[in-house]
Design a protein around this motif. Structure first.
Motif, short mmCIF file in Angstrom:
data_model
loop_
_atom_site.label_atom_id
_atom_site.label_comp_id
_atom_site.label_asym_id
_atom_site.label_seq_id
_atom_site.Cartn_x
_atom_site.Cartn_y
_atom_site.Cartn_z
N GLU A 1 -4.19 3.75 -12.17
CA GLU A 1 -3.57 2.49 -12.56
C GLU A 1 -4.51 1.32 -12.22
N LEU B 1 -2.84 -2.49 -7.88
CA LEU B 1 -2.09 -1.97 -6.75
C LEU B 1 -0.61 -2.34 -6.92
N ARG B 2 0.25 -1.52 -6.33
CA ARG B 2 1.69 -1.80 -6.44
C ARG B 2 2.32 -1.73 -5.05
N ASN C 1 -5.15 14.26 -4.09
CA ASN C 1 -5.07 13.02 -4.89
C ASN C 1 -6.36 12.72 -5.65
N GLU D 1 10.42 4.89 3.88
CA GLU D 1 9.18 5.09 3.14
C GLU D 1 7.99 4.45 3.86
N GLN E 1 4.94 -0.61 -2.97
CA GLN E 1 5.90 0.48 -3.16
C GLN E 1 7.16 0.27 -2.33
N ALA F 1 4.78 6.51 5.33
CA ALA F 1 3.43 6.16 4.87
C ALA F 1 2.53 5.83 6.06
N HIS G 1 4.35 -1.04 2.20
CA HIS G 1 3.59 0.10 1.71
C HIS G 1 3.01 -0.22 0.34
N VAL G 2 1.68 -0.12 0.23
CA VAL G 2 0.99 -0.37 -1.03
C VAL G 2 0.58 0.97 -1.64
N LYS G 3 0.94 1.20 -2.86
CA LYS G 3 0.54 2.42 -3.56
C LYS G 3 -0.77 2.16 -4.30
N ASP G 4 -1.79 2.97 -3.97
CA ASP G 4 -3.11 2.84 -4.58
C ASP G 4 -3.37 4.07 -5.44
N ASP G 5 -3.07 3.95 -6.72
CA ASP G 5 -3.28 5.06 -7.67
C ASP G 5 -4.50 4.74 -8.51
#
Length: 520
Positions: free
Chosen positions: A412, A415-416, A467, A428, A418, A432, A405-409
């Motif tokens: 920021e 990418l992180r 979001n 998780e 997650q 997702a 799972h990659v968190k795209d905020d």
């Protein structure tokens, strides 16, 4: 006395060429395995053999060969034909219609093995899913869809003759632009009978003719005093606002549309509602059909009814269909619904019949239940993609597909990652992935919130933003323009943050042309 059952006498066919006798023979063998042994519950089948050009034509009309004519279908046909002739893309092996009888279109260019695979896939796999899944049972009328499509095609053709091709096309253009916002997401009534829509259409027209009297337009209204619709809450209650089904609201409330234009909106709305379950069950539907064709053909091969060569050809096509590129592969375009669906169906069967200790921990009711088909048929009947993945995606499947799972905020710079496929990340990752198949999450939440029909008649709409992701400016204005043309007055769309209620953006569009008649 001993009862002797007839054993298969050899292969059902040899060679690549097919004829109708071979197709009938193969169909009967597939039916024996699918219905009598696997217990599939299907509508009566109707198999239609068509050419590649007819398949392209069916492509262009969103998979509905009986649908009305529209210029966009021709555009899609021309594009797909050029790509196909140049060898840049292939064609689907089949198209299947959720109807009773269930119509499966197969191409005459297919080999005999491909005809067998297609019949097992569409006429039995998809057919069972259409008949038994709760979304299709709740939202679609398989008995009436063919008659309704015939009525729709005839009705729009008559409108073109009477009112002109250009005006009818403008109404259809606008309706198609709003098609995804023309469905009821929550049941309002059960048992919509599309076969009665033609009769209802005539009754609506006859009622309008009986009750219309132009003298009412000349009767003066009362002077002074407060308007009964001056209170915003009362006005919204009378109009049943907010309303998320935009086409339904326009059909019922647009002040300038004529009766035939409202009927066209109704037709497009019913077609959109027909496809609503399919948009929510792509993984399950294709997974069910792929599992069925694989199991049926594998059984026929084990019994000697398919030759080794035919089975290898079927495996070659099957493998191409369920191929899943890695995330860093240039061919990657997201999760292949065939790959994910088929793998999950096999995994459910494995958990039911041969579970591991991990399976018993994650699926205590399913693990070791003993009958994979019972578990599969229960899943096919009672879930949609989002809930199916939440319920049945196992740690073993997450590891097999190497999901993470990659968190795209957007706040920021980077990418992180997650969560990964380990003990801490399984739930998780599953949540997702399931969310990607949730229509409420993936599609814009747009609703009509207010309009004063006795005042300026300006239509107010809201987009509840998730979001901080607002709509693309150019495309949004193009769609709202179609909406304003149908409404006949100014349309305002405000984008509102769902969490804070803050106003993020505002789009205002006036009518370009008045598609209906003069109001008043």
């Amino acid at each position: 006395m001993t009862l002797l059952l007839d054993a298969p006498s050899g292969p059902l066919y040899t060679g690549a060429d097919w004829d109708y006798d071979k197709v009938r023979k193969v169909y009967d063998a597939i039916e024996q395995v699918g219905v009598k042994e696997m217990g599939l519950d299907i509508y009566t089948n109707q198999i239609e053999v068509i050419t590649s050009e007819q398949m392209l034509d069916a492509y262009s009309s969103i998979g509905m060969p009986l649908l009305y004519k529209h210029w966009s279908f021709g555009k899609h046909f021309a594009r797909d034909e050029v790509l196909y002739r140049k060898g840049l893309r292939g064609l689907a092996y089949e198209i299947v219609i959720n109807s009773n009888p269930c119509i499966s279109y197969i191409m005459e260019e297919n080999t005999m093995t491909m005809q067998a695979l297609v019949i097992a896939h569409a006429a039995f796999g998809h057919n069972h899913f259409f008949k038994n899944n709760y979304l299709f049972r709740q939202w679609t009328d398989a008995d009436g869809i063919l008659d309704y499509l015939s009525f729709a095609k005839e009705y729009i053709s008559k409108c073109e003759e009477r009112y002109g091709l250009a005006l009818v096309e403008r109404v259809l253009d606008a309706a198609h632009a709003l098609m995804n916002h023309g469905v009821h997401r929550y049941p309002r009534r059960r048992g919509l009978d599309l076969r009665l829509e033609q009769q209802r259409s005539r009754e609506r027209q006859e009622h309008a003719e009986r009750t219309f009297n132009d003298l009412w337009r000349t009767v003066p209204s009362k002077a002074g005093g407060p308007s009964p619709l001056s209170d915003r809450d009362r006005r919204r209650a009378l109009l049943e606002l907010p309303e998320e089904n935009v086409l339904y609201f326009l059909e019922k409330k647009a002040p300038r549309l004529q009766g035939w234009q409202r009927e066209i909106l109704r037709i497009v709305r019913h077609v959109a509602q027909y496809f609503y379950p399919q948009r929510q069950t792509k993984v399950m539907n294709e997974g069910c059909a792929t599992y069925c064709h694989y199991r049926i053909l594998h059984t026929l091969h084990e019994r000697g009814q398919l030759t080794d060569g035919a089975w290898l050809e079927a495996l070659h096509s099957h493998t191409n269909v369920v191929f899943q590129p890695e995330f860093d592969d240039p061919r990657y375009g997201g999760m292949n619904p065939y790959a994910l669906g088929f793998a999950m169906m096999q995994d459910i069967e494995r958990i039911a019949t041969n579970p591991t200790a991990e399976d018993r921990e994650w699926f205590p009711d399913l693990a070791g239940s003993g009958d994979g088909m019972v578990a599969l048929k229960d899943a096919w009947a009672n879930y949609r993609d989002e809930s199916f993945i939440l319920q049945y995606l196992s740690p073993a499947m997450i590891r097999k597909f190497r999901l993470f799972h990659v968190k795209d905020d957007h706040r920021e710079p980077e990418l992180r990652v997650q969560a990964i496929h380990d003990e801490r990340g399984y739930r998780e990752v599953r949540q997702a992935l399931a969310r990607q198949y949730d229509i409420a999450w993936a599609e814009a939440d747009i609703q009509i919130v207010d309009v004063d029909l006795t005042g300026d008649r300006r239509l107010l709409m809201e987009h509840r933003v998730m979001n901080q992701v607002v709509l693309e400016e150019e495309e949004t204005r193009a769609v709202i323009q179609h909406l304003a043309d149908l409404w006949g007055y100014e349309v305002v769309l405000e984008e509102v943050d769902a969490a804070s209620g803050a106003r993020l953006k505002k789009h205002t569009v006036g009518p370009r042309t008045v598609l209906g008649g003069t109001f008043g």
